[in-house]
Design an enzyme around this catalytic site. Structure first.
Site, mmCIF file in Angstrom:
data_model
loop_
_atom_site.group_PDB
_atom_site.id
_atom_site.type_symbol
_atom_site.label_atom_id
_atom_site.label_comp_id
_atom_site.label_asym_id
_atom_site.label_seq_id
_atom_site.Cartn_x
_atom_site.Cartn_y
_atom_site.Cartn_z
ATOM 1 C CD1 TRP A 102 6.935 9.742 -121.193
ATOM 2 C CD2 TRP A 102 8.862 10.313 -120.221
ATOM 3 N NE1 TRP A 102 7.921 9.709 -122.155
ATOM 4 C CE2 TRP A 102 9.103 10.055 -121.587
ATOM 5 C CE3 TRP A 102 9.936 10.690 -119.402
ATOM 6 C CZ2 TRP A 102 10.383 10.165 -122.160
ATOM 7 C CZ3 TRP A 102 11.203 10.797 -119.965
ATOM 8 C CH2 TRP A 102 11.408 10.529 -121.320
ATOM 9 C CG ASP A 169 4.476 15.170 -118.165
ATOM 10 O OD1 ASP A 169 4.445 15.945 -119.151
ATOM 11 O OD2 ASP A 169 5.316 14.251 -118.039
ATOM 12 C CE LYS A 193 8.554 13.782 -126.199
ATOM 13 N NZ LYS A 193 8.454 13.625 -124.761
HETATM 14 C C1 PLP Z 1 9.157 13.242 -123.515
HETATM 15 C C2 PLP Z 1 8.371 13.312 -122.271
HETATM 16 C C3 PLP Z 1 8.966 13.703 -121.057
HETATM 17 C C4 PLP Z 1 10.435 14.027 -120.935
HETATM 18 O O1 PLP Z 1 10.709 15.215 -121.532
HETATM 19 P P1 PLP Z 1 12.173 15.868 -121.486
HETATM 20 O O2 PLP Z 1 11.897 17.239 -121.988
HETATM 21 O O3 PLP Z 1 13.034 15.048 -122.390
HETATM 22 O O4 PLP Z 1 12.649 15.853 -120.097
HETATM 23 C C5 PLP Z 1 8.169 13.781 -119.948
HETATM 24 N N1 PLP Z 1 6.862 13.482 -119.997
HETATM 25 C C6 PLP Z 1 6.254 13.106 -121.136
HETATM 26 C C7 PLP Z 1 4.792 12.791 -121.126
HETATM 27 C C8 PLP Z 1 6.991 13.007 -122.306
HETATM 28 O O5 PLP Z 1 6.396 12.620 -123.450
#
Ligand code: PLP
Length: 356
Positions: A102, A169, A193
């Site tokens: 990511w 993030d 998540k």
């Molecule tokens: C799943 C995830 C993403 C992507 O998320 P989307 O909502 O599908 O764009 C980005 N960063 C991390 C750390 C993730 O676990």
């Protein structure tokens, strides 16, 4: 049979969130209308949005500190480009830590905007650790990191001290552990998540870092426009935001992040102790960087795969298969996964050892 859901995302949510959101689909706030059919501008939904924004800041202890919470569509992946759009100056520079897939995707987007310095990377070790020795260029417009690497099962235990804005993030460990969130200037997290269903992303931004780039930002990608519109610049993802609010209320009633952190630590300790004790298994991430959210592990002898897979499925466990880039298994132990579910997995791992 009770299902122990270890899915990495979309993920398990508290039972009361499922119950209450199901009820809201049938009859929201006793209005005789479904939450799916009411206007996002209705009094009832505006109240949901306001409370969700407020509660996010409250849980993160960021109220009254110059931050705004927003719910934006497009996923965490869209934040990969919104961050540089809003923060990287024309002819500016950004610094990124490459700690996983990511993070790497975020770097790819930043490169479209300007000079993107990768301060360190653990790619050559298949991202099984968090790089720690690096220098952040003092003239970068911001530093970007990923607090928890969902795929590889690593988690940042500390964050660098720097004078430039820090962007993080936190998709897969938001609301899971106590941090000094005021050290971050922009936090984003895809809901699916650890917060709610897919379809909305929590963005928490310190207002003073905005409007410094000299760029023309497309309206829908401009944090300032979302702030001015109180997170209703366009039709928000009404249902995912409502379910996220219910999850945040559940967390607050539980005692907030400090309370869930204790439970998360207990779950992670239980599982990692078994991974390290049981001679049939081994963890794939460096011990000091292990994630409390996503535990990645493999069987030392792959010939036991079929037996083990059958056993955990029989025990009602779901979603344990590892991401294809690591293989083996990944146990995602998000906030709503009970300790008892981890005990069921540990029991199966012991059973396998006794059988072989
Ligand atoms: C799943 C995830 C993403 C992507 O998320 P989307 O909502 O599908 O764009 C980005 N960063 C991390 C750390 C993730 O676990």
């Amino acid at each position: 049979m009770k299902i122990h859901n270890y899915s990495a995302g979309p993920c398990i949510l508290p039972k009361e969130v499922f119950d209450k959101s199901a009820q809201a689909i049938l009859n929201f706030n006793n209005s005789g209308l479904s939450i799916l059919e009411i206007s996002h501008r209705s009094k009832d939904f505006v109240a949901v949005m306001d409370e969700a924004r407020d509660l996010a800041l409250e849980l993160l202890d960021l109220k009254g500190k110059g931050y705004q919470a927003l719910f934006i569509s497009g996923g965490a992946s869209m934040e990969f480009l919104m961050a540089p759009y809003n923060l990287m100056k024309i002819d500016g520079k950004a610094a990124y830590l490459d700690s996983g897939t990511w993070a790497n995707n975020a770097i790819k987007e930043a490169k479209n905007f300007g000079e993107t310095v990768v301060v360190a990377s653990s790619k050559e070790e298949n991202y099984n650790y968090i790089p720690k020795e690096y220098t952040i260029p003092a003239d970068a417009d911001y530093f970007h990191c990923t607090s928890n690497n969902t795929i590889f099962g690593t988690q940042m235990k500390s964050f660098p001290n720097t004078n430039i804005p820090v962007v993080c993030d936190m998709s897969s460990d938001i609301f899971s552990r106590v941090l000094d969130f005021s050290k971050f200037d922009l936090i984003y997290a895809g809901a699916q998540k650890n917060m709610g269903p897919a379809g909305t992303t929590l963005v928490v931004v310190k207002e003073e870092i905005l409007n410094k780039t000299g760029r023309t930002i497309p309206s829908i990608l401009d944090y300032e426009k979302h702030i001015k519109a109180e997170s209703m610049y366009n039709t928000p993802a009404v249902f995912p935001i409502y379910a996220s609010l219910l999850t945040m209320q559940w967390l607050k009633n539980l005692g907030g992040i400090a309370a869930i952190e204790k439970i998360n630590n207990a779950k992670a300790t239980l599982l990692y102790t078994e991974i390290d004790r049981n001679p049939l298994f081994k963890g794939t991430a460096k011990i000091e960087d292990r994630s409390n959210m996503n535990a990645t592990f493999v069987l030392n002898n792959e010939s036991h795969t079929e037996t083990f897979d059958k056993m955990w499925k029989q025990a009602g466990i779901s979603g344990l298969t590892g991401h294809r880039s690591v293989g083996g298994y990944r146990a995602s132990m998000y906030n709503a996964l009970p300790l008892e579910s981890v005990q069921v997995l540990v029991d199966v791992m012991e059973e396998l050892e006794n059988k072989i």
